[in-house]
Design a protein around this motif. Structure first.
Motif, PDB file in Angstrom:
ATOM      1  N   LYS A 324       1.171  -0.929  -0.239  1.00 50.92           N
ATOM      2  CA  LYS A 324       0.022  -0.428  -0.092  1.00 50.92           C
ATOM      3  C   LYS A 324       0.767   1.328   0.229  1.00 50.92           C
ATOM      4  CE  LYS A 324      -2.828   1.011   3.795  1.00 50.92           C
ATOM      5  NZ  LYS A 324      -3.324   1.868   4.376  1.00 50.92           N
ATOM      6  N   VAL A 325       0.733   2.371  -1.173  1.00 48.25           N
ATOM      7  CA  VAL A 325       1.421   3.201  -0.558  1.00 48.25           C
ATOM      8  C   VAL A 325      -0.241   4.878  -0.439  1.00 48.25           C
ATOM      9  CG1 VAL A 325       2.704   5.643  -1.270  1.00 48.25           C
ATOM     10  CG2 VAL A 325       2.833   3.577  -2.860  1.00 48.25           C
ATOM     11  N   TYR A 336       4.298   4.486   3.145  1.00 50.79           N
ATOM     12  CA  TYR A 336       5.002   3.251   2.016  1.00 50.79           C
ATOM     13  C   TYR A 336       4.637   1.378   2.812  1.00 50.79           C
ATOM     14  CZ  TYR A 336       6.590   5.676  -2.225  1.00 50.79           C
ATOM     15  OH  TYR A 336       6.407   5.859  -3.736  1.00 50.79           O
ATOM     16  N   THR A 337       3.678   1.268   2.786  1.00 49.63           N
ATOM     17  CA  THR A 337       3.519   0.302   3.827  1.00 49.63           C
ATOM     18  C   THR A 337       3.966  -1.164   3.311  1.00 49.63           C
ATOM     19  OG1 THR A 337       1.615   0.904   4.799  1.00 49.63           O
ATOM     20  CG2 THR A 337       1.907  -1.423   4.940  1.00 49.63           C
ATOM     21  N   LEU A 338       4.934  -1.639   3.826  1.00 56.60           N
ATOM     22  CA  LEU A 338       5.615  -3.120   3.194  1.00 56.60           C
ATOM     23  C   LEU A 338       4.412  -4.465   3.898  1.00 56.60           C
ATOM     24  CD1 LEU A 338       9.535  -2.775   4.579  1.00 56.60           C
ATOM     25  CD2 LEU A 338       8.064  -1.179   2.125  1.00 56.60           C
ATOM     26  N   ALA A 339       5.169  -5.539   2.973  1.00 55.03           N
ATOM     27  CA  ALA A 339       4.280  -6.594   3.033  1.00 55.03           C
ATOM     28  C   ALA A 339       4.616  -7.190   4.518  1.00 55.03           C
ATOM     29  CB  ALA A 339       4.958  -7.957   2.465  1.00 55.03           C
ATOM     30  N   SER A 340       5.539  -6.805   5.586  1.00 54.07           N
ATOM     31  CA  SER A 340       5.953  -7.467   6.333  1.00 54.07           C
ATOM     32  C   SER A 340       4.910  -6.638   7.713  1.00 54.07           C
ATOM     33  CB  SER A 340       6.956  -6.638   7.106  1.00 54.07           C
ATOM     34  OG  SER A 340       7.352  -5.805   6.804  1.00 54.07           O
ATOM     35  N   GLY A 341       4.219  -5.201   7.310  1.00 55.96           N
ATOM     36  CA  GLY A 341       3.689  -3.892   7.562  1.00 55.96           C
ATOM     37  C   GLY A 341       4.063  -3.180   8.259  1.00 55.96           C
TER      38      GLY A 341
END
Ligand code: ADE
Length: 432
Positions: A324-325, A336-341
């Motif tokens: 998500k951005v 920016y939200t990474l896969a890890s959260g």
């Protein structure tokens, strides 16, 4: 962020192109406000007004369109130059200043804060189509265009002046390949420029951009500075002064040693990524912070760039690894939200944070940079016949004049050599 879009070609066919002319009154106030702190440039402007040393010259300048640049533009115009001013970065324009230059000073300006890439290049085109005899660049985009897509508009060039480290590196590469078509002056390399603007200017304005965009307390944070050139040195010094723990990353062993002996921790980015709270690149190189680094960062870090181009952060790589951005969570910050959260906060889209999120270097330091530009322009015109297609240094007399005058305007007196000291410095016999 607002993105200014114009129809194809529109940016080049207009005689100027700014966001909103009604902003001119505030722009004028800010130009004159900056002028109070630019006494060296003001003195040169007063002389230029009388002597008109730039008369008969068409000038195109591709610079950050700020209040300080406006005072340089006034100086060049006072000297008799027929000037077109275009933005050297899509995010750095001060729209009120651009408006005032058009409305109050009758100048041709092509610059809009947040302009998209097409508009940026249309504006650059307008600068080239002016068929300049002198160009002034911050990043060498005009010179690049005049060597590639628009060679025909560079036929009358007497000389070109370059304001920034990145631009000088590009010009030296062009010269090394034997392709440089006209003389260029490395204004950035003058002591009156990089020792002050790159160090104290970038030091203060980078911190200013980070603070304005994020409102964070610097004290107690771990700040990672990538690159320990003059800009990196200045930023590291000021971050330390605000109470941060500063970590430096470098690829150059001498600079890494300097950073260590200046009291900073030095380590590779792969290690710094794990401990930093704020990251800032000032290297002039590409992809200094990449996915392999973003992956290791703590949740909620702030990442920005204060180098000339927006390539120091691999933002495409970051976007790919993000689920998500969120744009503009607060002005000038994209989350920016990474896969890890985990989240990574990118400031000013990875463009120059000091000009994107703040007002760039203070006028007092730009006074010296732009005095160097103005006097080197005059020098280039006077010595035009002798110049070849090479990269030239700014003459020492110009540096001496500017530093002496700057000291005078600051009310600072210094010692003079005694006759004995002069003699001592000019002999080899005395001293053992
Ligand atoms: N580069 C950095 N700061 C600047 C300023 N205030 N004006 C023009 N160029 C700059």
């Amino acid at each position: 962020m607002a993105t200014a879009k114009v129809k194809k070609g529109e940016g080049t066919t207009r005689s100027y192109h700014v966001a909103d002319e009604s902003l001119a009154p505030m722009g004028k106030n800010r130009i004159l406000w900056a002028d109070r702190d630019m006494p060296v440039l003001a003195e040169i402007r007063a002389r230029f007004e009388k002597e008109k040393p730039l008369k008969g010259h068409r000038m195109s300048a591709c610079l950050h369109v700020t209040a300080e640049t406006a005072n340089l533009a006034r100086t060049l115009k006072a000297g008799g130059a027929d000037l077109v001013l275009v933005a050297s970065n899509p995010l750095s324009t001060q729209d009120d200043v651009a408006a005032s230059l058009v409305k109050d000073y009758g100048m041709r300006v092509y610059a809009i804060k947040g302009e998209d890439n097409d508009t940026y290049y249309q504006h650059l085109d307008a600068g080239m189509r002016h068929s300049p005899s002198i160009t002034m660049d911050d990043g060498a985009d005009l010179v690049h265009g005049l060597h590639t897509t628009h060679i025909e508009f560079g036929k009358n060039i007497v000389a070109s002046l370059e304001e920034t480290t990145t631009g000088v590196i590009r010009l030296q590469a062009l010269h090394k390949e034997g392709k440089l078509r006209f003389p260029v002056f490395a204004v950035n390399d003058a002591d009156t420029k990089h020792l002050f603007d790159n160090r104290y200017g970038t030091g203060q304005s980078t911190l200013d951009g980070i603070i304005r965009a994020t409102d964070i307390l610097i004290a107690g944070r771990v700040i990672v500075v990538a690159g320990y050139g003059w800009c990196g040195k200045g930023f590291a010094m000021r971050a330390k002064g605000h109470g941060a723990e500063v970590v430096v990353t470098e690829i150059n062993p001498i600079r890494a040693l300097e950073a260590r002996m200046d009291g900073f921790r030095v380590m590779p980015m792969a290690d710094a990524a794990k401990i930093g709270d704020v990251f800032c690149t000032v290297t002039g190189n590409m992809h200094v912070i990449r996915p392999e680094h973003f992956e290791k960062m703590k949740d909620g870090v702030y990442v920005c760039n204060s180098g000339h181009f927006d390539i120091e952060l691999d933002l495409k790589g970051l976007a790919k690894m993000s689920k998500k951005v969120d744009k503009n969570v607060v002005p000038f910050v994209d989350r920016y939200t990474l896969a890890s959260g985990n989240t990574v906060n990118i400031i000013a889209e990875g463009r120059l944070v000091n000009l994107g999120a703040a007002h760039g270097h203070p006028a007092s330091v730009m006074d010296m940079s732009f005095a160097t530009q103005a006097l080197t322009t005059e020098h280039a015109i006077k010595s035009a016949k002798k110049l070849k297609a090479e990269v030239y240094d700014v003459p020492k007399q110009i540096e001496d004049y500017i530093s002496t005058l700057k000291l005078k305007t600051m009310g600072i007196k210094i010692d003079k050599l005694t006759p004995d000291q002069k003699k001592y410095l000019s002999t080899w016999e005395m001293g053992t």
